[in-house]
Write a protein that holds these residues in place. Sequence first.
Motif, short mmCIF file in Angstrom:
data_model
loop_
_atom_site.label_atom_id
_atom_site.label_comp_id
_atom_site.label_asym_id
_atom_site.label_seq_id
_atom_site.Cartn_x
_atom_site.Cartn_y
_atom_site.Cartn_z
N VAL A 176 0.84 -1.21 0.00
CA VAL A 176 0.00 0.00 0.00
C VAL A 176 0.87 1.25 0.00
O VAL A 176 0.61 2.22 -0.74
CB VAL A 176 -0.95 -0.01 1.22
N LEU A 177 1.94 1.24 0.80
CA LEU A 177 2.82 2.41 0.87
C LEU A 177 3.57 2.63 -0.44
O LEU A 177 3.75 3.77 -0.88
CB LEU A 177 3.80 2.25 2.03
N ARG A 178 4.00 1.56 -1.08
CA ARG A 178 4.69 1.70 -2.37
C ARG A 178 3.75 2.29 -3.42
O ARG A 178 4.17 3.10 -4.25
CB ARG A 178 5.23 0.35 -2.84
N ALA A 179 2.51 1.87 -3.39
CA ALA A 179 1.55 2.38 -4.36
C ALA A 179 1.35 3.88 -4.24
O ALA A 179 1.05 4.56 -5.23
CB ALA A 179 0.21 1.65 -4.21
N SER A 180 1.55 4.42 -3.03
CA SER A 180 1.39 5.86 -2.82
C SER A 180 2.72 6.59 -2.78
O SER A 180 2.76 7.80 -2.53
CB SER A 180 0.63 6.11 -1.51
N GLY A 181 3.83 5.87 -3.01
CA GLY A 181 5.16 6.49 -3.01
C GLY A 181 5.67 6.87 -1.65
O GLY A 181 6.53 7.75 -1.53
N THR A 182 5.20 6.19 -0.60
CA THR A 182 5.62 6.54 0.77
C THR A 182 6.24 5.35 1.51
O THR A 182 6.20 5.31 2.73
CB THR A 182 4.43 7.08 1.57
N ALA A 183 6.81 4.41 0.77
CA ALA A 183 7.42 3.25 1.42
C ALA A 183 8.74 3.65 2.08
O ALA A 183 9.51 4.44 1.51
CB ALA A 183 7.68 2.14 0.40
N PRO A 184 9.04 3.13 3.27
CA PRO A 184 10.29 3.48 3.95
C PRO A 184 11.49 2.84 3.26
O PRO A 184 11.36 1.83 2.56
CB PRO A 184 10.09 2.91 5.35
N THR A 185 12.66 3.42 3.48
CA THR A 185 13.89 2.89 2.89
C THR A 185 14.88 2.39 3.93
O THR A 185 15.86 1.75 3.58
CB THR A 185 14.58 3.96 2.03
N ARG A 186 14.65 2.68 5.19
CA ARG A 186 15.49 2.12 6.25
C ARG A 186 14.65 2.03 7.53
O ARG A 186 13.60 2.65 7.64
CB ARG A 186 16.75 2.97 6.50
N ALA A 187 15.15 1.23 8.48
CA ALA A 187 14.42 1.06 9.73
C ALA A 187 15.39 0.72 10.85
O ALA A 187 16.49 0.19 10.61
CB ALA A 187 13.37 -0.04 9.60
N VAL A 188 14.97 1.02 12.05
CA VAL A 188 15.70 0.64 13.26
C VAL A 188 14.81 -0.33 14.03
O VAL A 188 13.62 -0.04 14.25
CB VAL A 188 16.04 1.87 14.13
N GLN A 189 15.37 -1.49 14.40
CA GLN A 189 14.61 -2.50 15.13
C GLN A 189 15.25 -2.77 16.49
O GLN A 189 16.48 -2.86 16.58
CB GLN A 189 14.54 -3.81 14.34
N ARG A 190 14.41 -2.91 17.47
CA ARG A 190 14.86 -3.29 18.81
C ARG A 190 14.14 -4.59 19.18
O ARG A 190 12.93 -4.67 19.08
CB ARG A 190 14.54 -2.20 19.83
N ILE A 191 14.93 -5.58 19.61
CA ILE A 191 14.39 -6.92 19.84
C ILE A 191 14.64 -7.32 21.29
O ILE A 191 15.76 -7.17 21.80
CB ILE A 191 15.05 -7.95 18.90
N ASN A 192 13.61 -7.83 21.94
CA ASN A 192 13.80 -8.42 23.27
C ASN A 192 12.81 -9.55 23.46
O ASN A 192 11.90 -9.74 22.65
CB ASN A 192 13.69 -7.35 24.37
N ALA A 193 13.00 -10.29 24.50
CA ALA A 193 12.12 -11.43 24.82
C ALA A 193 11.10 -10.98 25.86
O ALA A 193 11.46 -10.31 26.84
CB ALA A 193 12.92 -12.61 25.33
N VAL A 194 9.85 -11.37 25.66
CA VAL A 194 8.79 -11.07 26.62
C VAL A 194 7.94 -12.31 26.80
O VAL A 194 7.93 -13.21 25.94
CB VAL A 194 7.90 -9.89 26.16
N ASN A 195 7.23 -12.37 27.91
CA ASN A 195 6.29 -13.46 28.15
C ASN A 195 4.90 -13.00 27.73
O ASN A 195 4.42 -11.96 28.16
CB ASN A 195 6.30 -13.87 29.62
N ILE A 196 4.27 -13.78 26.89
CA ILE A 196 3.04 -13.35 26.24
C ILE A 196 1.85 -13.43 27.20
O ILE A 196 1.78 -14.31 28.06
CB ILE A 196 2.80 -14.22 24.98
N GLY A 197 0.94 -12.47 27.05
CA GLY A 197 -0.25 -12.44 27.88
C GLY A 197 -1.33 -13.38 27.37
O GLY A 197 -1.21 -14.00 26.31
N ALA A 198 -2.42 -13.46 28.11
CA ALA A 198 -3.46 -14.46 27.83
C ALA A 198 -4.10 -14.27 26.46
O ALA A 198 -4.24 -15.22 25.69
CB ALA A 198 -4.52 -14.41 28.93
N GLU A 199 -4.51 -13.05 26.11
CA GLU A 199 -5.22 -12.83 24.85
C GLU A 199 -4.30 -13.03 23.65
O GLU A 199 -4.68 -13.68 22.66
CB GLU A 199 -5.82 -11.42 24.82
N GLU A 200 -3.10 -12.51 23.73
CA GLU A 200 -2.16 -12.68 22.61
C GLU A 200 -1.73 -14.13 22.48
O GLU A 200 -1.52 -14.64 21.37
CB GLU A 200 -0.96 -11.75 22.80
#
Length: 251
Positions: A176-200
Motif C-alpha cells: 500500500v505504501l509503495r503504491a502511494s510512493g511513501t514506502a520506507p527505505t530504512r528502519a531501526v529494530q529493537r528486539i527483546n524477549a517477553v512473556n506473552i499475555g493471555a489474549e495474545e
Amino acid sequence: MDAPFALQTWYRADRGPRYMQLSQHIAGLIRSGALEPGTQLPPERDLGDLAEVSRVTVRQAVAQLVEEGLLEQRRGAGTFVRPQPPKMEQSLSALLSFTEYMRARGMTSTSRILRRGIFLPTPDEQVALGLAGATRVARVDRIRSADGAAIALEYSSLPLDVLPDPEAVETSLYDVLRASGTAPTRAVQRINAVNIGAEEARLLNLAQGTAVLRVDRTAYLPSGRPIEFTRGLYRSDIYDFVAELRQEPNP
C-alpha cells in the motif's frame, strides 16, 4: 516413552496447576524434538499412570495442547503430535515486510485484521513518529500467518498523511505504501524477549506466559522522517532474527 512423562521430570509444587505443568512439559518435548511429528501419545489412562495424575488432569493438559496446535486428536485413533512449521531465519540487514519475506521463501502469507482505524497516539507512538499529542494516527493490528500457521502479531501505526485510509491495508502494508510512493527505505529494530499475555497467547495458539520475540521497528523515508512504528510479537519457536557482523578494516 515412559521416562519423559515421569512425575519427577515435570512437576514442581510451587509452579502452578498440574495440568498446566504437564501441558508445558509435553510442549517442551515437542518443541525440542523429543516427541517427533506423528508420534502417538499413550492413551489417556496410560498417560495418567505414567505421569501419576488423574485422567481429568491428562484431559485438561491435552486439550490445552490441541488448542495450541501442538497435538491433534483423530477420532478412533488417538492423540498425535502435529507437524510444526519449519524454523525461519530473517536477516536483520534487509528491510522486508512479512509478506515479502514469505514470498521469498515460497510461502503463502495471510493476515487477519484484528483492528484498524484512526486513533489518538500512545506515548510510544508519539515518540517513535515524532507526533504532537493531538495528532491522530492510522493503526492496523493483524495476525500474520504463513501457509496457514499463525506466526506473529503486528501492531502498526502511521501518520495520517502517510496512510489516510487504514481500511486499504489487507495483507501487505508496504504494498500500500509503495503504491502511494511513501514506502520506507530504512528502519531501526529493537528486539527483546517477553512473556506473552493471555489474549495474545490465544491468538498465536500458545500457552500464556510463553516467551516470544518482541520487535519494535521504526521505519524512515529517505528524508529521515519516521513514518511507521510497528510492534511485533513473533513466535520464538518458529522465528529467528539473524545479523551478519563484519570486521571493520583497520585505519
